[in-house]
Design a protein around this motif. Structure first.
Motif, mmCIF file in Angstrom:
data_model
loop_
_atom_site.group_PDB
_atom_site.id
_atom_site.type_symbol
_atom_site.label_atom_id
_atom_site.label_comp_id
_atom_site.label_asym_id
_atom_site.label_seq_id
_atom_site.Cartn_x
_atom_site.Cartn_y
_atom_site.Cartn_z
ATOM 1 N N MET A 66 0.835 -1.207 0.000
ATOM 2 C CA MET A 66 0.000 0.000 0.000
ATOM 3 C C MET A 66 0.872 1.261 0.000
ATOM 4 O O MET A 66 1.862 1.339 0.716
ATOM 5 N N ILE A 67 0.472 2.250 -0.771
ATOM 6 C CA ILE A 67 1.106 3.567 -0.662
ATOM 7 C C ILE A 67 0.409 4.297 0.489
ATOM 8 O O ILE A 67 -0.796 4.522 0.421
ATOM 9 N N PRO A 68 1.148 4.639 1.563
ATOM 10 C CA PRO A 68 0.490 5.235 2.739
ATOM 11 C C PRO A 68 0.144 6.709 2.537
ATOM 12 O O PRO A 68 0.732 7.379 1.683
ATOM 13 N N VAL A 69 -0.789 7.210 3.316
ATOM 14 C CA VAL A 69 -1.152 8.631 3.268
ATOM 15 C C VAL A 69 0.019 9.467 3.800
ATOM 16 O O VAL A 69 0.335 10.517 3.253
ATOM 17 N N SER A 70 0.640 8.967 4.842
ATOM 18 C CA SER A 70 1.702 9.742 5.472
ATOM 19 C C SER A 70 2.582 8.819 6.307
ATOM 20 O O SER A 70 2.064 7.951 7.006
ATOM 21 N N GLU A 71 3.880 8.985 6.212
ATOM 22 C CA GLU A 71 4.781 8.245 7.104
ATOM 23 C C GLU A 71 5.971 9.133 7.426
ATOM 24 O O GLU A 71 6.362 9.964 6.619
ATOM 25 N N PRO A 72 6.533 8.987 8.627
ATOM 26 C CA PRO A 72 7.648 9.868 8.991
ATOM 27 C C PRO A 72 8.920 9.495 8.246
ATOM 28 O O PRO A 72 9.076 8.367 7.781
ATOM 29 N N ASP A 73 9.830 10.456 8.117
ATOM 30 C CA ASP A 73 11.141 10.231 7.519
ATOM 31 C C ASP A 73 12.175 10.416 8.635
ATOM 32 O O ASP A 73 12.515 11.532 9.008
ATOM 33 N N ILE A 74 12.615 9.291 9.186
ATOM 34 C CA ILE A 74 13.596 9.315 10.276
ATOM 35 C C ILE A 74 14.955 8.917 9.701
ATOM 36 O O ILE A 74 15.085 7.839 9.128
ATOM 37 N N GLY A 75 15.942 9.804 9.842
ATOM 38 C CA GLY A 75 17.257 9.528 9.266
ATOM 39 C C GLY A 75 18.329 9.279 10.314
ATOM 40 O O GLY A 75 18.036 9.131 11.501
ATOM 41 N N GLU A 76 19.575 9.233 9.846
ATOM 42 C CA GLU A 76 20.723 8.953 10.723
ATOM 43 C C GLU A 76 20.916 10.030 11.789
ATOM 44 O O GLU A 76 21.312 9.754 12.915
ATOM 45 N N LYS A 77 20.655 11.282 11.394
ATOM 46 C CA LYS A 77 20.821 12.393 12.335
ATOM 47 C C LYS A 77 19.897 12.236 13.545
ATOM 48 O O LYS A 77 20.301 12.454 14.687
ATOM 49 N N GLU A 78 18.656 11.813 13.282
ATOM 50 C CA GLU A 78 17.697 11.602 14.359
ATOM 51 C C GLU A 78 18.223 10.539 15.323
ATOM 52 O O GLU A 78 18.176 10.689 16.540
ATOM 53 N N ILE A 79 18.740 9.441 14.735
ATOM 54 C CA ILE A 79 19.235 8.322 15.547
ATOM 55 C C ILE A 79 20.439 8.775 16.386
ATOM 56 O O ILE A 79 20.536 8.485 17.576
ATOM 57 N N GLU A 80 21.304 9.563 15.751
ATOM 58 C CA GLU A 80 22.505 10.061 16.438
ATOM 59 C C GLU A 80 22.133 10.953 17.644
ATOM 60 O O GLU A 80 22.672 10.775 18.747
ATOM 61 N N TYR A 81 21.210 11.887 17.430
ATOM 62 C CA TYR A 81 20.835 12.813 18.516
ATOM 63 C C TYR A 81 20.088 12.097 19.647
ATOM 64 O O TYR A 81 20.307 12.391 20.825
ATOM 65 N N VAL A 82 19.193 11.178 19.285
ATOM 66 C CA VAL A 82 18.447 10.453 20.323
ATOM 67 C C VAL A 82 19.411 9.574 21.111
ATOM 68 O O VAL A 82 19.349 9.520 22.348
ATOM 69 N N ASP A 83 20.332 8.931 20.402
ATOM 70 C CA ASP A 83 21.351 8.105 21.052
ATOM 71 C C ASP A 83 22.155 8.951 22.048
ATOM 72 O O ASP A 83 22.371 8.557 23.196
ATOM 73 N N ASP A 84 22.540 10.145 21.606
ATOM 74 C CA ASP A 84 23.300 11.055 22.458
ATOM 75 C C ASP A 84 22.490 11.454 23.692
ATOM 76 O O ASP A 84 23.014 11.493 24.810
ATOM 77 N N ALA A 85 21.199 11.722 23.491
ATOM 78 C CA ALA A 85 20.333 12.131 24.615
ATOM 79 C C ALA A 85 20.185 10.994 25.625
ATOM 80 O O ALA A 85 20.271 11.210 26.835
ATOM 81 N N VAL A 86 20.007 9.774 25.139
ATOM 82 C CA VAL A 86 19.855 8.617 26.037
ATOM 83 C C VAL A 86 21.137 8.426 26.842
ATOM 84 O O VAL A 86 21.113 8.275 28.063
ATOM 85 N N ARG A 87 22.281 8.478 26.140
ATOM 86 C CA ARG A 87 23.566 8.274 26.815
ATOM 87 C C ARG A 87 23.883 9.371 27.824
ATOM 88 O O ARG A 87 24.595 9.136 28.798
ATOM 89 N N SER A 88 23.340 10.583 27.598
ATOM 90 C CA SER A 88 23.608 11.704 28.505
ATOM 91 C C SER A 88 22.945 11.494 29.869
ATOM 92 O O SER A 88 23.309 12.134 30.849
ATOM 93 N N GLY A 89 21.964 10.596 29.917
ATOM 94 C CA GLY A 89 21.252 10.369 31.171
ATOM 95 C C GLY A 89 20.103 11.337 31.388
ATOM 96 O O GLY A 89 19.284 11.138 32.277
ATOM 97 N N TRP A 90 20.030 12.401 30.578
ATOM 98 C CA TRP A 90 18.947 13.380 30.703
ATOM 99 C C TRP A 90 17.746 12.877 29.910
ATOM 100 O O TRP A 90 17.485 13.323 28.803
ATOM 101 N N VAL A 91 17.011 11.952 30.518
ATOM 102 C CA VAL A 91 15.953 11.271 29.776
ATOM 103 C C VAL A 91 14.572 11.878 30.024
ATOM 104 O O VAL A 91 13.630 11.609 29.288
ATOM 105 N N SER A 92 14.441 12.664 31.094
ATOM 106 C CA SER A 92 13.136 13.285 31.368
ATOM 107 C C SER A 92 13.050 14.641 30.695
ATOM 108 O O SER A 92 13.580 14.820 29.608
ATOM 109 N N SER A 93 12.429 15.601 31.362
ATOM 110 C CA SER A 93 12.092 16.832 30.647
ATOM 111 C C SER A 93 13.086 17.965 30.867
ATOM 112 O O SER A 93 12.781 19.107 30.555
#
Ligand SMILES: *Cc1c(COP(=O)(O)O)cnc(C)c1O
Length: 362
Positions: free
Chosen positions: A1-28
């Motif tokens: 199926m061709i979807p109506v909408s799907e997100p485009d998550i790239g390497e940069k997103e993975i890199e920044y989220v990885d960095d945030a998780v590793r920083s320990g600052w996981v809350s707000s």
């Protein structure tokens, strides 16, 4: 199926989220929250901005910060995703439903004045499907009657009205970063404002109504409407790519426009605004034709979406059905959102348009 909408998550997103998780600052709290708030408010062009847990809480926070309460009336469009109507009801205020303008599918500024009473406190304009409402008229009405104006900009991130980004006109702009929106943080939202008083109140209410300089002292009944640093990391990366997403949405719209048969009513193009086509949409001749076209396309592997139902017909909101809503009723039953994901190729758009042509036997 061709979807109506799907997100485009790239390497940069993975890199920044990885960095945030590793920083320990996981809350707000954390570096990404600050970066995202600074960068996003600059993108929209307002003095102040704060992240929220989603677009619905952004709307609720804005109304709460403005002191909207029981007995107050808030004018909202009859054709919208339901959040702004619910946000009014969370504060025990009364939503006053207004018909839409067939030119832009947003609240019809010319029909607002008749709905204003001495109880009216605010107008929520919902910029639908990447379009913009008539902001000149809305700002005029806001000034004339001394009302708050909230822009629900969840579907029109980046749309410019006379060269200025939506979400920077009213007393507050509310955004959503749900997974199908122009950019995503998974779940998430944002409030923009140029009003420092409203900003301070939104900050307080977002964090349990707690005094920042005296923790656990509460002056107000607040909420926990905060975004996490992990979501903000995703947001910082998506925001760096946002202009390319918007360019792609506009490209998709121009491809549809070029290839669609002449007998479908195309997505409106504003004279005063530059749309971002969150979901490129068309109108069928009537409800029956709409239903047949949707199932025809489904059979060809193409997913589509119907427009929102008019608010005034659904059980919890029937009591707010007070006037006539001819445009919202007609456009709601004829509207179809076509695939509009930033990952969509020109070949896929060509295929979708060929299928629509063959449905009309052209
Ligand atoms: C998506 C959307 C919202 C709500 O956003 P959530 O983040 O899902 O709560 C509000 N208003 C409009 C017009 C939307 O499209």
């Amino acid at each position: 199926m061709i979807p109506v909408s799907e997100p485009d998550i790239g390497e940069k997103e993975i890199e920044y989220v990885d960095d945030a998780v590793r920083s320990g600052w996981v809350s707000s709290h954390g570096e990404y929250i600050n970066r995202f708030e600074d960068n996003f408010k600059s993108f929209i062009g307002t003095k102040f901005g704060l992240t929220t847990s989603n677009g619905t809480t952004a709307l609720h926070l804005a109304l709460s910060a403005m002191g909207i309460k029981e007995g107050d009336e808030v004018i909202v469009p009859d054709l919208t995703f339901i959040s702004p109507v619910n946000a009014v009801l969370y504060n025990h205020a009364t939503p006053v439903l207004c018909d839409i303008d067939p030119e832009n599918w947003c609240i019809d500024a010319e029909k607002i004045e008749k709905l204003i009473t001495e109880k009216t406190k605010a107008i929520i304009v919902v910029h639908l499907y990447g379009n913009s409402a008539n902001m000149d008229r809305l700002m005029e009405i806001k000034e004339k009657y001394n009302l708050y104006l909230i822009e629900d900009t969840a579907e029109s991130l980046g749309t410019e009205y006379k060269g200025k980004k939506l979400g920077s006109f009213g007393d507050a702009g509310c955004f959503s970063f749900y997974g199908n929106k122009t950019m995503t943080t998974g779940e998430g939202g944002f409030c923009t404002t140029n009003n420092e008083e409203i900003y301070r109140m939104m900050l307080l209410l977002r964090d349990h109504g707690m005094r920042p300089e005296n923790r656990y002292w509460h002056d107000y009944i607040g909420y926990n409407y905060r975004m996490t640093n992990l979501q903000a990391a995703l947001g910082v990366a998506q925001l760096e790519r946002l202009n390319s997403f918007i360019e792609k949405k506009r490209h998709i719209a121009s491809e549809y426009k070029k290839n669609l048969p002449g007998n479908v009513l195309p997505h409106p193009e504003g004279k005063l605004y530059k749309g971002t086509y969150w979901l490129y949409s068309i109108l069928a001749k009537d409800k029956d034709e709409r239903e047949r076209l949707i199932s025809f396309l489904f059979g060809k592997g193409i997913d589509t979406r119907k427009f929102f139902y008019p608010v005034h017909v659904m059980p919890p909101y029937k009591e707010f059905n007070k006037v006539n809503y001819p445009n919202s009723t007609s456009i709601s039953e004829r509207g179809i959102n076509l695939p509009s994901s930033v990952k969509l190729s020109d070949d896929e758009i060509g295929y979708i348009c060929d299928c629509i042509k063959s449905f009309y036997k052209l």
